[in-house]
Motif scaffolding. Structure first.
Motif, PDB file in Angstrom:
ATOM      1  N   GLY A  42      51.021  38.000  36.328  1.00 26.46           N
ATOM      2  CA  GLY A  42      51.342  38.930  37.403  1.00 26.46           C
ATOM      3  C   GLY A  42      50.297  39.030  38.497  1.00 26.46           C
ATOM      4  O   GLY A  42      50.546  39.685  39.519  1.00 26.46           O
ATOM      5  N   VAL A  43      49.135  38.383  38.300  1.00 25.43           N
ATOM      6  CA  VAL A  43      48.059  38.552  39.285  1.00 25.43           C
ATOM      7  C   VAL A  43      47.499  37.248  39.857  1.00 25.43           C
ATOM      8  O   VAL A  43      46.792  37.276  40.872  1.00 25.43           O
ATOM      9  CB  VAL A  43      46.898  39.381  38.684  1.00 25.43           C
ATOM     10  N   LEU A  44      47.782  36.115  39.229  1.00 25.14           N
ATOM     11  CA  LEU A  44      47.292  34.849  39.781  1.00 25.14           C
ATOM     12  C   LEU A  44      47.871  34.630  41.173  1.00 25.14           C
ATOM     13  O   LEU A  44      49.074  34.811  41.383  1.00 25.14           O
ATOM     14  CB  LEU A  44      47.670  33.672  38.886  1.00 25.14           C
ATOM     15  N   SER A 194      38.521  33.567  39.102  1.00 22.06           N
ATOM     16  CA  SER A 194      37.818  33.650  40.380  1.00 22.06           C
ATOM     17  C   SER A 194      38.401  32.569  41.277  1.00 22.06           C
ATOM     18  O   SER A 194      38.940  31.572  40.778  1.00 22.06           O
ATOM     19  CB  SER A 194      36.313  33.436  40.190  1.00 22.06           C
ATOM     20  N   VAL A 195      38.321  32.759  42.583  1.00 23.19           N
ATOM     21  CA  VAL A 195      38.906  31.789  43.515  1.00 23.19           C
ATOM     22  C   VAL A 195      37.871  31.400  44.569  1.00 23.19           C
ATOM     23  O   VAL A 195      37.204  32.259  45.150  1.00 23.19           O
ATOM     24  CB  VAL A 195      40.157  32.362  44.226  1.00 23.19           C
ATOM     25  N   ILE A 196      37.756  30.100  44.792  1.00 21.76           N
ATOM     26  CA  ILE A 196      36.942  29.569  45.881  1.00 21.76           C
ATOM     27  C   ILE A 196      37.862  28.769  46.793  1.00 21.76           C
ATOM     28  O   ILE A 196      38.599  27.896  46.326  1.00 21.76           O
ATOM     29  CB  ILE A 196      35.819  28.647  45.381  1.00 21.76           C
ATOM     30  N   SER A 197      37.817  29.059  48.095  1.00 18.51           N
ATOM     31  CA  SER A 197      38.614  28.322  49.074  1.00 18.51           C
ATOM     32  C   SER A 197      37.698  27.401  49.872  1.00 18.51           C
ATOM     33  O   SER A 197      36.591  27.798  50.259  1.00 18.51           O
ATOM     34  CB  SER A 197      39.337  29.287  50.014  1.00 18.51           C
ATOM     35  N   TYR A 198      38.167  26.187  50.092  1.00 21.16           N
ATOM     36  CA  TYR A 198      37.382  25.157  50.764  1.00 21.16           C
ATOM     37  C   TYR A 198      38.108  24.731  52.035  1.00 21.16           C
ATOM     38  O   TYR A 198      39.081  23.971  51.967  1.00 21.16           O
ATOM     39  CB  TYR A 198      37.184  23.945  49.857  1.00 21.16           C
ATOM     40  N   PRO A 199      37.663  25.202  53.218  1.00 21.00           N
ATOM     41  CA  PRO A 199      38.300  24.764  54.464  1.00 21.00           C
ATOM     42  C   PRO A 199      37.969  23.305  54.751  1.00 21.00           C
ATOM     43  O   PRO A 199      37.091  22.705  54.113  1.00 21.00           O
ATOM     44  CB  PRO A 199      37.683  25.700  55.501  1.00 21.00           C
ATOM     45  N   ALA A 200      38.669  22.753  55.725  1.00 18.05           N
ATOM     46  CA  ALA A 200      38.437  21.344  56.069  1.00 18.05           C
ATOM     47  C   ALA A 200      37.006  21.112  56.528  1.00 18.05           C
ATOM     48  O   ALA A 200      36.412  20.068  56.271  1.00 18.05           O
ATOM     49  CB  ALA A 200      39.420  20.915  57.152  1.00 18.05           C
ATOM     50  N   THR A 201      36.422  22.083  57.219  1.00 19.25           N
ATOM     51  CA  THR A 201      35.029  22.000  57.650  1.00 19.25           C
ATOM     52  C   THR A 201      34.349  23.330  57.342  1.00 19.25           C
ATOM     53  O   THR A 201      35.002  24.362  57.222  1.00 19.25           O
ATOM     54  CB  THR A 201      34.920  21.716  59.156  1.00 19.25           C
ATOM     55  N   GLY A 202      33.054  23.294  57.205  1.00 20.72           N
ATOM     56  CA  GLY A 202      32.318  24.517  56.944  1.00 20.72           C
ATOM     57  C   GLY A 202      32.119  24.769  55.457  1.00 20.72           C
ATOM     58  O   GLY A 202      32.445  23.939  54.610  1.00 20.72           O
ATOM     59  N   HIS A 203      31.584  25.928  55.162  1.00 20.26           N
ATOM     60  CA  HIS A 203      31.193  26.249  53.791  1.00 20.26           C
ATOM     61  C   HIS A 203      32.353  26.815  52.979  1.00 20.26           C
ATOM     62  O   HIS A 203      33.310  27.371  53.535  1.00 20.26           O
ATOM     63  CB  HIS A 203      30.034  27.248  53.799  1.00 20.26           C
ATOM     64  N   ALA A 213      43.837  40.979  34.625  1.00 16.55           N
ATOM     65  CA  ALA A 213      45.079  41.731  34.786  1.00 16.55           C
ATOM     66  C   ALA A 213      44.880  43.202  34.455  1.00 16.55           C
ATOM     67  O   ALA A 213      45.517  44.078  35.042  1.00 16.55           O
ATOM     68  CB  ALA A 213      46.173  41.143  33.897  1.00 16.55           C
ATOM     69  N   GLY A 214      43.963  43.481  33.531  1.00 18.74           N
ATOM     70  CA  GLY A 214      43.737  44.859  33.133  1.00 18.74           C
ATOM     71  C   GLY A 214      42.639  45.547  33.904  1.00 18.74           C
ATOM     72  O   GLY A 214      42.285  46.685  33.599  1.00 18.74           O
ATOM     73  N   GLY A 215      42.067  44.854  34.889  1.00 13.17           N
ATOM     74  CA  GLY A 215      40.990  45.449  35.660  1.00 13.17           C
ATOM     75  C   GLY A 215      39.701  45.608  34.873  1.00 13.17           C
ATOM     76  O   GLY A 215      38.853  46.419  35.209  1.00 13.17           O
ATOM     77  N   ARG A 216      39.538  44.802  33.814  1.00 12.73           N
ATOM     78  CA  ARG A 216      38.349  44.910  32.980  1.00 12.73           C
ATOM     79  C   ARG A 216      37.118  44.421  33.713  1.00 12.73           C
ATOM     80  O   ARG A 216      37.151  43.430  34.433  1.00 12.73           O
ATOM     81  CB  ARG A 216      38.510  44.100  31.694  1.00 12.73           C
ATOM     82  N   GLN A 217      36.018  45.107  33.505  1.00 14.75           N
ATOM     83  CA  GLN A 217      34.750  44.692  34.085  1.00 14.75           C
ATOM     84  C   GLN A 217      34.007  43.818  33.091  1.00 14.75           C
ATOM     85  O   GLN A 217      34.015  44.097  31.886  1.00 14.75           O
ATOM     86  CB  GLN A 217      33.899  45.922  34.413  1.00 14.75           C
TER      87      GLN A 217
END
Length: 226
Positions: A42-44, A194-203, A213-217
């Motif tokens: 439900g959260v991906l 966790s998500v990392i996005s990689y643009p065509a240029t730049g960092h 999903a449960g908001g666990r820390q």
């Protein structure tokens, strides 16, 4: 643009028992750990995945099995470079006793200098994990370019990495430009993404970290994140 979703395996029996599992054979997900992964449905942020790479250890294989029930993956492959750190003689030991070791301060404050007795260095483990992530990003770029679709489409070039806490923390630290000696400032909960996005240029840009999903820390304690 391509995206990497980094998923830490769900709670294992070693996590539940407070042990540093390392590469100890037979460490499996608990029932709660399997439920953690299923609950990510439900959260991906992505449901259609171009490629998935996973650690060969049982808990990551089982996590991958659960993920394949909630997302569509074009290709899946084991990657030994995503395996847990080889903690050597520390493997399978209670975290409470390891914290009494004089080397624990080095793990916490100067991890780049730590070589586990009979195992590998954190520096080497981080380097292979980062290299595996970079190789997958390069592969996703090639697949995106070969599709003939817009490089900025969020529907293309999505990869999943299923791995372990220290490996994921190292990949995130690299994306954030944080040196390895500061990577313990990152916590990654079991069963989180966790998500990392990689643009065509730049960092690269870290767009999500340790989401469950449960908001666990995640635990601030090193070596388990129960």
């Amino acid at each position: 643009m391509v995206h990497l979703v980094l998923i830490r395996h769900g709670e294992s029996d070693a996590n539940a028992a407070g042990l540093l599992a390392g590469r100890t054979p037979g460490v499996a997900l608990t029932a709660a750990g399997r439920a953690q992964i299923r609950s990510l449905a439900g959260v991906l942020p992505f449901a259609s995945i171009t490629a998935l790479r996973h650690s060969p250890l049982m808990r990551c294989v089982q996590t991958t099995e659960e993920l394949l029930g909630i997302v569509t993956v074009a290709q899946t492959r084991e990657d030994p470079d995503l395996a847990e750190v080889d903690y050597g003689q520390w493997s399978g030991q209670p975290l409470t006793s390891l914290k009494a070791q004089p080397e624990w301060t080095r793990v916490a404050e100067c991890p780049s200098s730590m070589v586990f007795p009979g195992g590998e260095s954190l520096k080497a483990a981080a380097a292979r994990g980062i290299a595996a992530a970079q190789a997958l990003v390069a592969e996703l770029r090639q697949l995106t370019a070969g599709s003939g679709q817009d490089e900025n489409s969020c529907e293309d070039g999505v990869g999943i990495i299923v791995s372990h806490g220290d490996i994921i923390k190292a990949i995130l630290a690299d994306a954030l430009g944080i040196p390895l000696d500061r990577f313990q400032r990152i916590a990654v909960a079991p069963g989180s993404f966790s998500v990392i996005s990689y643009p065509a240029t730049g960092h690269p840009v870290v767009t999500a970290m340790s989401v469950t999903a449960g908001g666990r820390q995640a635990s601030p304690d090193l070596g388990g994140g129960r």
